[in-house]
Every structure is written in structure tokens, then in C-alpha cells.
Design a protein around this motif. Structure first.
Motif, PDB file in Angstrom:
ATOM      1  N   GLU A   7     -12.500  53.316 -80.144  1.00 33.78           N
ATOM      2  CA  GLU A   7     -11.223  54.021 -80.642  1.00 33.78           C
ATOM      3  C   GLU A   7     -10.913  55.295 -79.907  1.00 33.78           C
ATOM      4  O   GLU A   7      -9.857  55.644 -79.319  1.00 33.78           O
ATOM      5  CB  GLU A   7     -10.934  54.370 -82.176  1.00 33.78           C
ATOM      6  N   GLU A   8     -12.003  56.232 -79.487  1.00 31.74           N
ATOM      7  CA  GLU A   8     -11.945  57.188 -78.854  1.00 31.74           C
ATOM      8  C   GLU A   8     -11.503  56.906 -77.340  1.00 31.74           C
ATOM      9  O   GLU A   8     -10.591  57.681 -76.612  1.00 31.74           O
ATOM     10  CB  GLU A   8     -13.070  58.090 -78.895  1.00 31.74           C
ATOM     11  N   LEU A   9     -12.090  55.933 -76.859  1.00 36.59           N
ATOM     12  CA  LEU A   9     -11.426  55.675 -75.333  1.00 36.59           C
ATOM     13  C   LEU A   9     -10.185  55.094 -75.552  1.00 36.59           C
ATOM     14  O   LEU A   9      -9.464  55.210 -74.666  1.00 36.59           O
ATOM     15  CB  LEU A   9     -12.468  54.459 -74.916  1.00 36.59           C
ATOM     16  N   LEU A  10      -9.719  54.242 -76.257  1.00 40.90           N
ATOM     17  CA  LEU A  10      -8.498  53.935 -76.491  1.00 40.90           C
ATOM     18  C   LEU A  10      -7.393  55.101 -76.550  1.00 40.90           C
ATOM     19  O   LEU A  10      -6.317  55.148 -75.966  1.00 40.90           O
ATOM     20  CB  LEU A  10      -8.057  53.069 -77.626  1.00 40.90           C
ATOM     21  N   ARG A  19     -10.236  45.055 -79.637  1.00 37.53           N
ATOM     22  CA  ARG A  19     -11.388  45.983 -80.307  1.00 37.53           C
ATOM     23  C   ARG A  19     -12.717  45.465 -79.991  1.00 37.53           C
ATOM     24  O   ARG A  19     -13.719  45.792 -79.496  1.00 37.53           O
ATOM     25  CB  ARG A  19     -11.335  46.232 -81.701  1.00 37.53           C
ATOM     26  N   VAL A  20     -12.899  43.908 -80.445  1.00 32.38           N
ATOM     27  CA  VAL A  20     -14.147  43.042 -80.414  1.00 32.38           C
ATOM     28  C   VAL A  20     -14.495  43.012 -79.001  1.00 32.38           C
ATOM     29  O   VAL A  20     -15.710  43.299 -78.554  1.00 32.38           O
ATOM     30  CB  VAL A  20     -13.964  41.823 -81.149  1.00 32.38           C
ATOM     31  N   GLU A  21     -13.676  42.657 -78.210  1.00 36.52           N
ATOM     32  CA  GLU A  21     -13.883  42.632 -76.668  1.00 36.52           C
ATOM     33  C   GLU A  21     -14.541  43.887 -76.211  1.00 36.52           C
ATOM     34  O   GLU A  21     -15.616  43.804 -75.617  1.00 36.52           O
ATOM     35  CB  GLU A  21     -12.651  42.055 -75.801  1.00 36.52           C
ATOM     36  N   LEU A  22     -13.999  45.002 -76.361  1.00 36.97           N
ATOM     37  CA  LEU A  22     -14.350  46.024 -75.786  1.00 36.97           C
ATOM     38  C   LEU A  22     -15.529  46.609 -76.521  1.00 36.97           C
ATOM     39  O   LEU A  22     -16.437  47.162 -75.951  1.00 36.97           O
ATOM     40  CB  LEU A  22     -13.148  47.280 -76.204  1.00 36.97           C
TER      41      LEU A  22
END
Ligand code: HEM
Length: 413
Positions: free
Chosen positions: A289-292, A369-372
Motif C-alpha cells: 500500500e505504501e509503495l502504491l 495487490r496479490v501480484e505485488l
């Protein structure tokens, strides 16, 4: 009441800033400084875009969430002064059929419901082992191959392509065809006719795939759409367009998050260590989430048009006026994220706008999200000595497309 409010465009003394704005040299992860100034002073204001028109630019976090959930806002690219991203996009909008991205409720709600199922968190979680295998196999290949490697072509681009193939039900032996054509369709250096041919090949392929799934359905998104075509809930053409939309929307975005995210982590080794040293899925999920938030890769602004007058934040957006929602400014808004300029994988970044907000928010966000999560929790543990094979200042950033990313990411270990 509306008449007493300021209309910036009518105020000749206020110069209207140009959009998009340049980033500051040496600060490749930060939003353009001009955008941050606007957000702090005028979070809802007019800007001038490529065709001379002056849509409203929304930069504040709270203001973006308010406008993106306003039912008077429209995605209809043919209505009023819709603020197209470029002349090319304005031209193709004239002939684009109705898609999930350019319709409003109730049409949009219907189209979205057609593909919601395969992208629901529960279904996507079931794909996690398959995604883990895709990532592990690609890392095996990197480790067995020559150094340096380009992380973009070796990992970032193939992961989303192989995952979406799995989700849509593309035959394994066609993965390479699928990947090659989607890379060309997205390649900014490809000639327009090459890109068109590649897109055409993908649509043709998905059309054939739909025919196959109509005859022999499996457990995949294309088979679910085939069942809806048979039930008369959607047309063949809608199903094929939806498959292409899922492929295009999920490919470059996820690839950019993998490559630009890795660059940001290599530049912040203490943050990379958070991911490398944890086994806790909650820590990994928070880091994603923070990287997004920090990277806010969709940087050309979400485009809308007002169907009716909308009064917001002391301004009136008139019916027919364009609206541009620029995500990075909101994701670096210190009113929402204290010390927003700091990459801090342990902060609570969940309320970022990186997937948009409201009815058109990213349909594939659970999958992304799951991929990342799988990539970020695997790559630095499996290759703990991963480092850039060039100096940071030689990395070339790509600013012209829908997402902001790197052209290549040479790494060694
Ligand atoms: C990290 C990766 C991703 C990012 C940052 C991202 C970002 C976004 C954003 C900002 C929007 C909203 C656009 C708007 O409101 O105008 C969007 C919409 C969309 N995304 Fe994603 N996306 C990602 C991955 C994916 C994936 C993996 C898929 C597909 C499987 C996908 C499919 C879609 C679709 C179909 C829409 C249109 C939804 C609608 O208009 O109702 N995206 N995405």
C-alpha cells in the motif's frame, strides 16, 4: 449562491497554469513541485491542457474523494469539453464503443458486474499459489541467466501478462503469443501501425478464445463471460472488449509498480530490509500500500466531465466542463499522510488514491495487490544481494505514457 463563488477561468488576473507539469530534476519519485503548490493553495483550480481547453484540476486528497464519488461526474468521452489526454486519444474516442471505462451508471454498473466475479478477493487469493510459481520460475531464469539483467523484461512485464493469461483462461502454449503482442501494444517506441496490429491480433485471439469457451467452458474469466453471452446478459463484442481492457489496464500498471518499486527500494535499503526480513503477510500487504501511495504511477490524471453543475470546495464546476484528478498530489498530501515525502513501509497508507476512488476505481486492485505482494516478498529474499548495475542518475524515466516508470532497470547480484 453559486454566483458569489469564484470562477477562476473568468478571473483575468489569475494566470492559468499548464498541465501536465514537469518533475524537479533529481527528484524522480516526487510529484511535480507545481502540482504540490497548487494542492496546498488551490486544491480545485483550472489548468490549461494540450488543446488550449481549461478543465478543473483536483489535487487535494479529500477533494478527490468527494468529486470521484459525485454522481454528477461522467466518464462519457463524447460529452461537453471532456479533457482528453492527447490529440490521438481525442480522435479514437470518436469511434470507441461503449466500454467499462467510458460509461456511467446504469450501463457502467452492468458492465462491471459482468467481470466482478473473477476479480473478487476470494477468487484472486485462490490464484496466489499459481502467481507464486510464475514469480519463482522467472526468478530461477534470472538467476540462471547472464548478469546484468533487465528487471523490466525479465520479471516486471512477464508477471502481469502470465497472470492475466491464467485468469482469462489463455492456453499455456499461447502465453508467448499473448505476451509478445501485449508488449508491442504497450510499447511506446512501437510504430502506431505495429501497435495497432498487435492490438488487433489480441482482440482476434480473445474472440477465438470466447468461441472456444462458449463450446467448452472452464474455470476462468473468459468462460464466465461466455456464460453471460449465452444468457443474453452481454454481447460477444462486449466480452472481447472487456478481455482486452483487463489485459491492457493490468499489464503496464503492474509492471511499472514492480520495476519502479524495486528502484525505490534499492535507493532506500532500510525499507527494502523491512520486506526482505519479514515473514508476516500483514507487513508485506502494508508495504505494498505504501509503495502504491509513494509511487502513484498513474500520473496523467483521471479524466471526467461534469454532467450538471457541481459546487465543491467554494468553486462551481459547470455542466460540460472537464475535470482532471491528479493522483500523486493527493497521495503526497500531508493532510492525509504526514511526512508524505518519506517512503515508510510501516505507515498506514491504506487510504491512498492510487487505484482511483468511487465507481470507476480499479477493478483489478485485488489482483494487483496479490501480484505485488508475491513479487515484493519473494524477489529480495531470493536475491538478497540485488543491486543496480548502473548508477542511479543514469536511469531513464518514462514520462510520456499513462504510467510513470523506468525504460529499463539493469540489475545485478
Ligand atoms: C498496480 C497496478 C494497478 C494500478 C496502479 C491501477 C490503477 C488504476 C486506476 C487509477 C484506475 C481508475 C481509472 C479512473 O478512475 O479513471 C483503474 C481502473 C481500472 N483498472 Fe486498474 N490498476 C492496476 C492494475 C489493474 C489490473 C491487474 C487490472 C485487471 C485485471 C486492472 C483493471 C482495471 C480496469 C478494468 C479499470 C477500469 C474500471 C472502471 O472504469 O470501472 N487494473 N486502475
Amino acid at each position: 449562491m453559486a454566483d458569489t463563488l469564484t470562477d477562476t477561468a473568468d478571473n483575468a488576473e489569475q494566470p492559468i497554469p499548464e498541465f501536465p507539469m514537469p518533475r524537479a530534476a533529481g527528484c524522480p519519485f516526487a510529484p511535480p513541485p507545481g502540482l504540490e503548490e497548487l494542492r496546498d493553495e488551490k486544491p480545485i483550480t483550472k489548468v490549461r491542457i494540450w488543446d488550449g481547453s481549461t478543465p478543473w484540476l483536483i489535487t487535494g486528497h479529500a477533494q478527490q474523494r468527494a468529486i470521484l464519488t459525485d454522481p454528477r461526474l461522467s466518464n462519457d468521452e463524447k460529452f461537453g469539453s471532456f479533457p482528453h489526454v492527447s490529440e490521438y486519444r481525442a480522435d479514437i474516442a470518436k469511434v470507441t464503443p461503449k466500454l467499462i471505462t467510458n460509461t456511467d451508471a446504469p450501463e457502467h454498473t452492468r458492465l462491471r458486474r459482468m467481470v466482478n466475479g473473477p476479480l473478487l478477493l476470494k477468487r484472486v487469493e485462490a490464484l496466489r499459489p499459481a502467481i507464486q510459481k510464475i514469480v519463482d520460475d522467472l526468478i530461477d531464469d534470472i538467476l540462471a541467466g547472464p548478469k546484468p539483467a533487465d528487471l523490466l523484461t525479465a520479471l516486471a512485464l512477464p508477471v502481469p501478462s502470465l497472470v492475466i493469461s491464467e485468469l482469462l483462461g489463455v492456453r499455456y502454449e499461447d502465453h508467448e503469443f499473448f505476451q509478445r503482442n501485449s508488449n508491442i501494444a504497450l510499447d511506446r517506441d512501437a510504430l502506431p501501425e505495429e501497435a495497432r496490429a498487435a492490438s488487433g491480433a489480441l482482440s482476434g485471439y480473445l474472440d477465438e478464445l470466447l468461441t472456444e469457451k462458449l463450446a467448452a467452458p472452464g474455470e476462468d474469466a473468459m468462460s464466465e463471460m461466455a456464460a453471460r453471452v449465452t444468457a443474453g446478459e452481454m454481447t460477444r463484442s462486449e466480452a472481447v472488449h472487456m478481455g482486452v481492457a483487463m489485459l491492457i489496464a493490468g499489464h503496464e500498471t503492474t509492471a511499472t509498480m514492480i520495476s519502479l518499486g524495486t528502484l525505490a527500494l534499492l535507493e532506500n535499503p532500510e525499507q527494502l530490509a523491512v520486506l526482505r526480513d519479514t515473514e508476516d503477510p500483514k507487513v508485506v500487504a502494508g508495504a505494498v500500500e505504501e509503495l502504491l501511495r509513494y509511487l502513484s504511477i498513474v500520473h496523467s490524471g483521471l479524466r471526467r466531465v461534469a454532467r450538471e453543475d457541481i459546487e465543491i470546495g467554494g468553486q462551481v464546476i459547470r455542466a460540460g466542463e472537464g475535470v482532471v484528478v491528479e493522483i500523486s498530489a493527493a497521495n503526497w498530501d500531508s493532510a492525509a499522510f504526514p511526512e508524505a515525502e518519506r517512503l515508510d513501509l510501516t505507515r498506514n497508507a491504506r487510504l491512498h488514491n492510487a487505484f482511483g476512488f468511487g465507481p470507476h476505481q480499479c477493478l483489478g486492485q485485488s489482483l494487483a495487490r496479490v501480484e505485488l505482494q508475491v513479487v515484493y516478498s519473494t524477489l529480495y529474499r531470493r536475491i538478497p544481494t540485488l543491486r543496480l548495475a548502473t548508477s542511479f542518475d543514469r536511469i531513464e524515466f518514462e514520462e510520456s505514457g499513462t504510467t510513470y516508470g523506468v525504460r529499463t532497470l539493469p540489475v545485478t547480484w
